[in-house]
Design a protein around this motif. Structure first.
Motif, PDB file in Angstrom:
ATOM      1  N   TYR A  54     -23.583 -23.383  81.117  1.00  0.00           N
ATOM      2  CA  TYR A  54     -22.521 -22.640  80.442  1.00  0.00           C
ATOM      3  C   TYR A  54     -22.914 -22.487  78.976  1.00  0.00           C
ATOM      4  O   TYR A  54     -23.414 -23.430  78.355  1.00  0.00           O
ATOM      5  CB  TYR A  54     -21.195 -23.387  80.556  1.00  0.00           C
TER       6      TYR A  54
ATOM      7  N   GLY B 158     -18.932 -18.960  76.730  1.00  0.00           N
ATOM      8  CA  GLY B 158     -18.125 -18.146  77.623  1.00  0.00           C
ATOM      9  C   GLY B 158     -18.848 -17.560  78.809  1.00  0.00           C
ATOM     10  O   GLY B 158     -18.249 -16.797  79.581  1.00  0.00           O
ATOM     11  N   ILE B 159     -20.122 -17.895  79.005  1.00  0.00           N
ATOM     12  CA  ILE B 159     -20.916 -17.345  80.098  1.00  0.00           C
ATOM     13  C   ILE B 159     -21.392 -18.484  80.998  1.00  0.00           C
ATOM     14  O   ILE B 159     -21.918 -19.492  80.524  1.00  0.00           O
ATOM     15  CB  ILE B 159     -22.136 -16.560  79.583  1.00  0.00           C
TER      16      ILE B 159
ATOM     17  N   ARG C 233     -19.017 -13.771  83.103  1.00  0.00           N
ATOM     18  CA  ARG C 233     -18.182 -13.925  81.915  1.00  0.00           C
ATOM     19  C   ARG C 233     -16.850 -14.553  82.303  1.00  0.00           C
ATOM     20  O   ARG C 233     -16.128 -14.044  83.153  1.00  0.00           O
ATOM     21  CB  ARG C 233     -17.976 -12.573  81.236  1.00  0.00           C
TER      22      ARG C 233
ATOM     23  N   THR D  92     -14.062 -15.131  80.415  1.00  0.00           N
ATOM     24  CA  THR D  92     -12.829 -14.598  79.851  1.00  0.00           C
ATOM     25  C   THR D  92     -12.142 -13.604  80.771  1.00  0.00           C
ATOM     26  O   THR D  92     -10.929 -13.666  80.980  1.00  0.00           O
ATOM     27  CB  THR D  92     -13.102 -13.924  78.487  1.00  0.00           C
ATOM     28  N   ASP D  93     -12.899 -12.661  81.351  1.00  0.00           N
ATOM     29  CA  ASP D  93     -12.298 -11.697  82.275  1.00  0.00           C
ATOM     30  C   ASP D  93     -12.753 -11.910  83.716  1.00  0.00           C
ATOM     31  O   ASP D  93     -12.485 -11.091  84.586  1.00  0.00           O
ATOM     32  CB  ASP D  93     -12.600 -10.261  81.836  1.00  0.00           C
TER      33      ASP D  93
ATOM     34  N   LEU E 143     -21.329 -10.400  84.360  1.00  0.00           N
ATOM     35  CA  LEU E 143     -21.914  -9.705  83.213  1.00  0.00           C
ATOM     36  C   LEU E 143     -23.173  -8.972  83.618  1.00  0.00           C
ATOM     37  O   LEU E 143     -23.393  -7.819  83.255  1.00  0.00           O
ATOM     38  CB  LEU E 143     -22.210 -10.723  82.103  1.00  0.00           C
TER      39      LEU E 143
END
Length: 439
Positions: A198, A201-202, A226, A228-229, A233
């Motif tokens: 990690y 955020g990835i 990703r 966050t959403d 990615l």
């Protein structure tokens, strides 16, 4: 990788297992790495499948809340079970069985206790169990006994990440069950999936073994997801088996370091962390047994027991090797901005100028180093763990002065492992974890 402290924490080294380093019972063949490595080449299973090799449809890890159905009760913290020397612990926690730190991809940023029976998330102030995540492997005959085959555990700032047999990415919040979530992976990432790290955020990982409809060779892919959403990615195919090293990137690094197995040898592959595009490769041999990433530079073994620095372009930089007549082997270096620290198995740490490789200071330790030791830098202190009888030493990173050494008199066979947050260092071995001051 996610820093264990908001200030001054460094990038950390990565390693993978090699044939000949463990006995058949899964325990280390010896405590100290000096002279113990037999030069065996990496096996394809160890290098690329590792913890993720389970038949399609078999569970990797399933998580549950503590409670009924035989879930593990949370052990109560105890006082120091044995005498200690060095800094006084704020608290000492005794777990239900020995820790399994080899399954961690990176030191966590909070006190946790990972064992065969589950993950105890501890209250940093008191050392009590704040949440219990129970690991329930399927009860099958072919369930592997080797912990390295069971799956690496990836930590984010607030979540534990893993994959399940359902082809999902599972995220479990450390303290709040309402923060748990599960994400189905796309079709091209089905099959066998391994998470490798990690960073900002990835979540990075690799997937292999998904059969194609036409019966041709299965796909092998690298991917970045990703958080966050909760979206992929990027996902790129690889011509041969390849996986990101663990941890995958350094703090602020634009490079994703990977290892590729080609023709019986491992080579280093640098990829763009934002797109997955291959940037360059560096040749490897049987001595490419670890990789450490800085903000830009990459550090690999030099083939003689020392360290070689590679520039962001892949061009070779400086090398630090044993002098004639010396016999030592370097652990993965610890980059720290303008400096990098090299711990050597015979019990010495050197601080180097990261640009030139010049030695800035040398610090002898009161113990030998274990090949499993993973030093950790927080602020202006480098913490170096040894074997269970050796302890943990704290070094001033500016001067190389040995500040203190912490030991306990409890029995044990494992190396010390370290984690930290902004307030304390969490140092443990076997079934004991101590909360120590950072200063």
């Amino acid at each position: 990788m996610q820093s264990p402290s908001s200030e001054g924490a460094s990038e950390r080294g990565a390693s993978w297992q090699w044939d000949g380093e463990e006995r058949g019972d899964g325990e280390a063949s010896e405590d100290v790495i000096g002279g113990g490595w037999d030069g065996s080449r990496p096996s394809r299973r160890r290098l690329l499948i590792g913890a993720g090799v389970l038949a399609a449809g078999g569970a990797v890890w399933a998580f549950g809340r503590s409670g009924a159905d035989g879930a593990l009760p949370a052990p109560v913290p105890t006082g120091p079970p044995t005498a200690v020397s060095g800094p006084t612990p704020a608290w000492t926690y005794r777990g239900p069985d020995a820790m399994t730190p080899e399954r961690l991809t990176d030191p966590p940023n909070r006190p946790v206790y990972l064992s065969r029976k589950g993950l105890q998330v501890l209250d940093p102030a008191r050392g009590t169990a704040a949440r219990l995540l129970v690991l329930d492997p399927p009860q099958t005959r072919d369930w592997p006994s080797d912990l390295d085959m069971l799956g690496k555990v990836v930590f984010g700032p607030d979540h534990l990440f893993t994959t399940t047999y359902r082809g999902h990415l599972e995220a479990r919040h450390f303290t709040d069950p309402a923060g748990d979530w599960s994400l189905p992976l796309p079709d091209d990432l089905q099959g066998q999936v391994r998470l490798t790290g990690y960073d900002r955020g990835i979540v990075y990982g690799c997937a292999w073994g998904r059969p194609r409809p036409d019966g041709t060779a299965p796909d092998n892919r690298l991917f970045a997801l990703r958080v966050t959403d909760r979206s992929v990615l990027w996902s790129v195919p690889t011509a041969s088996e390849e996986q990101p090293v663990t941890p995958a990137t350094g703090i602020g690094s634009l490079l994703l370091a990977c290892v590729r197995f080609v023709g019986g040898r491992a080579e280093l592959v640098a990829r763009d962390a934002a797109t997955g595009r291959e940037l360059w490769t560096a040749p490897g041999d049987e001595d490419l047994r670890w990789c450490a990433t800085g903000s830009q530079d990459v550090y690999v073994p030099d083939g003689n027991g020392g360290v070689r620095m590679l520039h962001p372009t892949g061009a070779p930089g400086w090398t630090y090797s044993p002098a004639r007549g010396d016999s030592w082997r370097a652990l993965p270096p610890v980059p720290d901005g303008p400096r990098v620290y090299v711990a050597r198995d015979h019990g010495t740490v050197t601080g180097h100028d990261a640009t030139t490789g010049d030695v800035l200071w040398t610090c002898p330790l009161p113990f030998l180093l274990d090949r499993r030791s993973r030093p950790l830098v927080v602020g202006g202190t480098l913490f170096v763990p040894g074997t269970s009888v050796g302890g943990v030493s704290a070094i001033n990173t500016a001067t190389g002065e040995l500040r203190w050494t912490f030991r306990d008199s409890g029995p044990g066979k494992d190396a010390w492992t370290l984690a930290a947050d902004g307030n304390r260092l969490y140092a443990g071995h076997d079934d004991v974890l101590h909360a120590l001051p950072l200063a």
